[in-house]
Each structure stands twice: as structure tokens, then as C-alpha cells.
Design an enzyme around this catalytic site. Structure first.
Site, PDB file in Angstrom:
ATOM      1  CB  CYS A  11      19.444  -4.803  17.287  1.00 46.22           C
ATOM      2  SG  CYS A  11      19.607  -3.688  18.318  1.00 46.22           S
ATOM      3  CB  CYS A  14      22.787  -3.811  16.273  1.00 44.11           C
ATOM      4  SG  CYS A  14      22.493  -4.623  17.695  1.00 44.11           S
ATOM      5  CG  ASP A 391      -5.874  19.330 -11.565  1.00 46.08           C
ATOM      6  OD1 ASP A 391      -6.521  20.348 -11.733  1.00 46.08           O
ATOM      7  OD2 ASP A 391      -5.454  18.744 -12.352  1.00 46.08           O
TER       8      ASP A 391
END
Length: 695
Positions: A11, A14, A391
Site C-alpha cells: 500500500c 503504508c 546521430d
């Protein structure tokens, strides 16, 4: 500074609370919890038991050192919290059955519902009471208030069902986050923990942590390579998909680099170890991916700021709904119940998790595909890119000059190519190796040269078998020998087509020419077309090559612009000018053109595997030398942005709809918990769709 892996972190709320608890410990200077990678970094003197205590409110624990990454995970159905949820469900069902005969207010009915509440909600209540005393109003606090309130007004059945549904929601969220983290976990599991080495002429099997630089790693066919190193004996093919995402095995022989975690296919190899276990390419990838998952993307920062004000606002709304209509109507039971339902539906879990779960999933999936994205901010930036500058050499082209055309005159008793090669072996010219490789394929006779001379700005001269051989530019050879107009036109056409020419004369006679060019990658055109279809508005090539060479290459590609004759500083200017109009990504090799890569909104390095510079400096590293990973990366980033927007919309829309049900008084605790659980699960499972995106 110590790093710990942790379990049961499912969570986002949490995780924040866990971090706060750690920072309150007296001997901790700073603690940072990485929710995406499920780990914590702590500066200070702290024990594993201290960390467990800080996470006890939600069962968060340190993953002990002796636990192997390869140890089997606890099955979903064996986890304690899931077993508790099932037992609670059994008592809820029994309570329902009893209520059908004895009635909802009967003592026996209430008894079964109370048992269900106590079994499924004891931990919720304990944590909720502790949090409320600290004025810390997280989901468990809100749930505790709602369940106790429901019980006080006699809604035992609803209180029991809410406890069960909340337990189910927590279990599914934990399962979903484990799925989101599976990409990084699979990376951690690919390198073997032990390896067979030869040290001081003795063979021994040792943990990879004990292997030293210079040890000889013995790899049998079918085994995984445990450490980065260089092959000193043997020939084989190696499956590098875990590192680079390449689908086909790569041939490896003496002098070739190999990576930890890759699979040796057919032959035995002896590898000299070149890096410690913590410095291997796979270790760096894991570290960088975990750091990337910890970095908050702009959208996540916005959601965090929003949630900071959202939760107090919901609590005030719930209080007003409970009190004001009750004072007006006198129906306290009904409106207190509605206020409790608002508390439940207003929990910000789904909103807070809406962005990080998508970021974690996308970055982990990209790593499995051989694309290293260095953070949520770069993932989002890549999703917004609408111009890409490339490039040329080694990016759009193979970066290896090869012979495209060779034309030789017939000179009596002379193999013209053999004479040319005899001279080129002494040359330092960058194109000499292409000519030598071509000669090997033609099985050319081996001759030697003497009296080698370099003629500045023109070419070289040497003696081969008593003959004077000159090799150089078209202009120099034309000055020294008679060259027909037809041949001059032929060579000019080749130069205009992007070829570099090596022209030869032997004893003053024109002997022939060799045309050399850096070839386009086979998939370059397809990649550029895919990028166009993804909505990239401008594709351009930046190169230090001459204008004629650049134009010759550019004509074969669906480019919008070509910039030639550029020094690295010039490329930087081009990128800055583009950024006045577009969000620009620059694609290069991660070593050259560093200023342009750094200045672009997103710097993308090609071939990052084994290249420390690319891993450290690029925002995105394509681990294999595979241009096809570029449209995949852009597509993944754009899909992630879409899913984040969908997640935020789902999270808010479901809650708004549920809250509107308060007006007619239809909002129940059942609907509230379903709205909260539904929003969270929709967000998580919607994000998990990113795992399915492949190249």
C-alpha cells in the site's frame, strides 16, 4: 547507509507511514522507502528488529539475509491474511442464513456477525485506534470509525460485510503489486548465486560474492554465466535476452565480453572475471531500475499534493453530512450512517496508487525487454516527445564501413587487389580495415610491401614486387595517371551516392578503385516509419559527414531534415533550436555527442550493455544495439501516460458517483467499500496491462 529488502509492502499509504516511523527512530538520520522496488535505504544505526517494529502496523518485515531471491514465494491461498478473510466470509454467510429464519436483530444472528467482525477486523481496529490517538487518519482509521459506528447504530450485518470486503481488497491489492514488481524480481533471480571457478590451478564452487576480479569462471553448455568477464578460451553462442532483450543468441569467442545472468548455449567457455558481483551489468541494471521506480514522476507529484488536501476535505464532508441533516431532520441514525459511508468511499488509496503502480510496471517491463528507463520523469518525457534527432554513424547505420563496389583494370601478371592490400596493411587510414576484410573474403594472395610512404592530404605510396603502388584520392590518382572520362563520371556518381573511394595506380597506370560506405541498418526505414505512425512530427539526422554523403544516406530514409558537417558543439545548437518548437529526444551511442544527449529532453543511448558511460549518462539506454527498441519505448511511454490519465479518472469518477448517492440517501457502506475497492482494483489491473506490451 544500509539497504534492506522488505516484504508485505502493498500500500502506497503504508509505505509513507512506514518511512515516517523509521525516521522517528532515535538513531536514524534518514530513511527512504522505495515502494516500487519494495526496499528501504537507511542512514543510521538500526537493527532488523527495529525495522520490523516500525512496520508492525501492517506486517511489513525485513527480508532476512539468508533468504534467497530464488526462495519460493508464499502462494496467494496460504497467506495468513487471505485465510482470515475466508474464515470471516464463512461466519458472514452463516449469519446471513441464520438471519433468514431468526431475523437480523436476533442475538444469534448478531453473534455470528460479531465473530466475523472480530476475526476479520481485529488488526484493523488495533491499528485504527493507535492511528486515531495520533490523529493519523489513514484507511484503517477510517474503516475502524465506520465499522464501530455501524455497530453502534445496529448495522451489524453491514459492518461484517465491510470487514470482509476490506480484507479482500487488501489481499487483491497485495497480489496486484506483487505482479507489478515481477519484472524486477525476475531480473534479480536470473544470475546464479554460485559458480565454478579456477583459482591458483584449483577448481572450486564458491558464492558469487566471493569471486574476485581475475578469477577464471568455468561455464558448461546450458549453464548461466554468473559474472561479467571476457572469454579467454572456448567458442559458443550465448542467449543475452535477459540483459539486452535480443531474441537471437550471440556468438562468443576469445576476447568477447559476456554478462552475468546470460545463458551459455552450445560450447564450454572459460571466462576471466572483470567485475565484482555488485558491479556487474545486471546488478547495475537492477539498481538503476529500482532507483527509477522510486523517482516520482511529475504526475505522481501532482497526485501526492492533491491527496494531501483531499483526505482532510473528505473527513470534513463526512462530518457535515452526519451532523447537519441530522440536526434538521432528527434522523441521526440515517445520516450518521451516510457520513460513515462517505468516510469509507473517500479513502484516497486508489488515487495515490494510480501513478506509481503504472510507473513500476512500465519500467519493469521495459527492463525485461532490454530498455533501461532511468526514472518516471524520463518515462513521461519520452511519452511527450514529438521530435527525434539521430546521430548517423552507429545509430541509423551499422557504424562499420564495408566495401560496396570494387572495379579493377586488367594489368598483366598482377592481382590488383593483392597489391592494394599489401599497401593497406601498413596504412592507418580508417577505411583500410574495410578493404582488408573484403580481401579476406576474396581469398586474395598475400603479398608484402616495402618503402611505405604517406603523402599528406593525398594518399600512400609503397613498393610491391618491384612495382610502385599508389593509393589515395580520385584527384591525386587522376593527376598521376590517365583516367578516362567514363571512369571519372562513374567514380563521381559513387561519391555522390555517399561512398568513399580508394583509388589505385600501379607503375603509373590506373589500376582500379574500391567504393566503401557505412551501410544502413536493415530495419532503419521500418523503425522511422513506426515512429511516424506513433505521432512523431519531426525526424532528423545529425552527422559530421560531408553534405553529399549525408544527403546520399538521407535520400533512402523517411527523414524530415538532415544536418551535416556538424561538430559536437554544432549538434548541441541544433538540439537547442529544436527545443524552441518541439519536445526533443536525441539518439546516439552514449559516448560521442554527449552535449547533445544531455541537452535533449530525453537522451537515448544505443548499445548500453557493458557500456558504463551509457548506463550512467543516458536517460534511456537501449541495452542491445537494436533500433527496433526505440518505437517500442516510445509506444510504452505513451501507453503509460494514457493509463495514468485513465487511472486518475477512474479513481475520482467512482468516488464522485458514490458521493452523489448521498443526496438521495442511497449511499450504503456496501456501496462505499465496493467503490473504494473497485477503484483500487481497476487502477491496479489497468496498470498491469502494461506488462503485455512487447516489442
Amino acid at each position: 547507509m544500509k539497504e534492506y529488502r522488505i516484504d508485505n509492502l502493498s500500500c502506497a499509504n503504508c509505505a509513507q507511514k512506514f518511512e515516517n516511523n523509521l525516521n522517528k527512530l532515535p538513531d536514524v538520520k534518514e530513511a527512504k522507502v522505495n515502494f516500487g522496488a519494495s526496499k528501504v535505504i537507511i542512514e543510521g544505526d538500526v537493527t532488523e528488529d527495529d525495522i520490523d517494529q516500525a512496520g508492525a502496523f501492517d506486517g511489513i518485515k525485513v527480508q532476512r539475509q539468508q533468504q534467497s531471491n530464488l526462495s519460493p514465494k508464499t502462494p496467494f491461498y496460504k497467506k495468513r491474511e487471505n485465510i482470515v478473510a475466508v474464515i470471516a466470509l464463512v461466519f458472514v454467510v452463516i449469519g446471513y442464513i441464520v438471519s433468514l429464519t431468526a431475523g437480523e436483530k436476533a442475538p444469534l444472528t448478531i453473534f455470528f456477525f460479531v465473530v466475523a467482525i472480530l476475526i476479520g477486523g481485529t488488526e484493523i481496529f488495533i491499528d485504527g485506534f493507535k492511528n486515531s490517538l495520533k490523529l493519523d487518519f489513514d484507511m484503517k482509521t477510517l474503516m475502524t470509525i465506520a465499522i464501530i459506528g455501524a455497530a453502534i447504530i445496529g448495522e451489524w450485518k453491514e459492518a461484517a460485510v465491510v470487514v470482509f470486503l476490506f480484507a479482500v481488497s487488501e489481499a487483491l491489492e497485495a497480489y496486484s503489486m506483487d505482479k507489478a514488481r515481477q519484472s524486477i524480481r525476475s531480473l534479480m533471480d536470473i544470475a546464479p548465486p554460485k559458480a565454478l571457478i579456477r583459482r591458483q590451478n584449483q577448481q572450486m564452487e564458491v558464492p558469487t560474492e566471493a569471486i574476485e576480479i581475475g578469477d577464471l569462471l568455468l561455464v558448461k553448455p546450458g549453464e548461466k554465466i554468473a559474472m561479467d568477464g571476457v572469454v579467454i578460451k572456448g567458442q559458443s553462442t550465448v542467449n543475452q535476452a535477459a540483459i539486452t532483450g535480443e531474441s537471437m543468441p550471440v556468438s562468443k569467442g576469445i576476447g568477447n565480453e559476456v554478462f552475468a545472468g546470460t545463458l551459455n548455449d552450445t560450447g564450454a567457455l572459460e571466462v576471466e572475471v572483470t567485475k565484482h558481483v555488485e558491479d556487474t551489468t545486471i546488478a547495475k541494471i537492477i539498481h538503476l531500475v529500482e532507483e527509477a521506480q522510486a523517482e516520482k514522476a511529475p504526475s505522481q507529484q501532482f497526485v501526492d499534493r492533491f491527496a494531501k488536501y483531499y483526505t482532510p476535505a473528505i473527513m470534513i464532508i463526512a462530518l457535515l453530512i452526519a451532523v447537519i441533516p441530522s440536526l434538521i431532520t432528527g434522523d441521526w441514525a440515517r445520516w450518521v450512517y451516510q457520513g460513515l459511508a462517505v468516510l469509507v468511499v473517500g479513502c484516497p488509496c486508489a488515487l495515490i496508487i494510480s501513478t506509481p503502480v503504472a510507473i513500476v510496471t512500465a519500467i519493469g517491463n521495459a527492463a525485461k525487454q532490454g530498455v533501461l528507463i532511468k526514472g518516471g520523469i524520463h518515462l513521461e518525457e519520452l511519452g511527450h516527445v514529438d521530435a527525434i534527432a539521430f546521430d548517423k554513424t552507429g545509430t541509423l547505420t551499422k557504424g562499420v564501413p564495408t566495401v560496396t563496389t570494387a572495379q579493377f583494370q586488367t594489368l598483366e601478371n598482377r592481382d590488383v587487389l593483392a597489391y592494394i592490400i599489401a599497401v593497406e596493411r601498413s596504412s592507418q587510414h580508417p577505411l583500410a580495415s574495410a578493404v582488408i576484410d573484403y580481401a579476406h573474403m576474396q581469398n586474395t594472395v598475400q603479398l608484402t610491401s616495402n618503402n611505405f610512404q604517406s603523402v599528406t592530404g593525398k594518399g600512400v605510396r609503397a613498393q610491391v614486387n618491384e612495382s610502385i603502388v599508389q593509393i589515395g584520392s580520385v584527384r591525386w590518382i587522376a593527376e598521376e595517371t590517365a583516367v578516362s572520362k567514363e571512369l571519372e563520371d562513374e567514380m563521381t556518381a559513387l561519391q555522390n551516392a555517399g561512398n568513399s573511394l580508394i583509388v589505385a595506380a600501379i607503375d603509373g597506370q590506373f589500376a582500379g578503385y574500391i567504393a566503401i560506405a557505412d551501410q544502413l541498418r536493415e530495419d532503419t526505414v521500418d523503425v522511422l516509419q513506426k515512429l511516424k505512425r506513433l505521432g512523431i512530427k519531426k525526424l532528423l539526422m545529425l552527422t559530421g559527414d560531408a553534405q553529399s554523403t549525408a544527403q546520399a544516406i538521407g535520400k533512402k530514409l523517411p527523414l524530415d531534415d538532415i544536418k551535416a558537417d556538424l561538430m559536437p558543439a554544432d549538434k548541441l545548437v541544433v538540439i537547442r533550436d529544436l527545443q524552441q518548437v518541439y519536445k526533443v529526444a536525441m539518439v546516439g551511442d552514449g559516448v560521442n555527442d554527449a552535449p547533445a544527449l544531455a541537452s535533449a529532453s530525453v537522451g537515448i543511448a544505443m548499445g548500453g550493455a557493458g557500456t558504463d558511460t551509457a548506463l550512467e549518462t543516458a536517460d534511456v539506454a537501449l541495452m542491445a544495439d537494436d533500433l527496433q527498441k526505440l518505437p517500442y519505448s516510445v509506444g510504452l511511454s505513451r501507453k503509460t501516460l494514457t493509463i495514468i490519465k485513465q487511472n486518475i479518472t477512474f479513481a475520482l469518477a467512482l468516488k464522485i458517483i458514490a458521493l452523489l448517492l448521498v443526496i438521495p440517501g442511497w449511499l450504503t457502506l456496501w456501496i462505499a467499500i465496493f467503490a473504494d475497492m473497485g477503484a483500487t482494483l481497476i487502477v491496479v489491473f489497468n496498470s498491469l496491462r502494461l506488462l503485455k506490451i512487447q516489442k
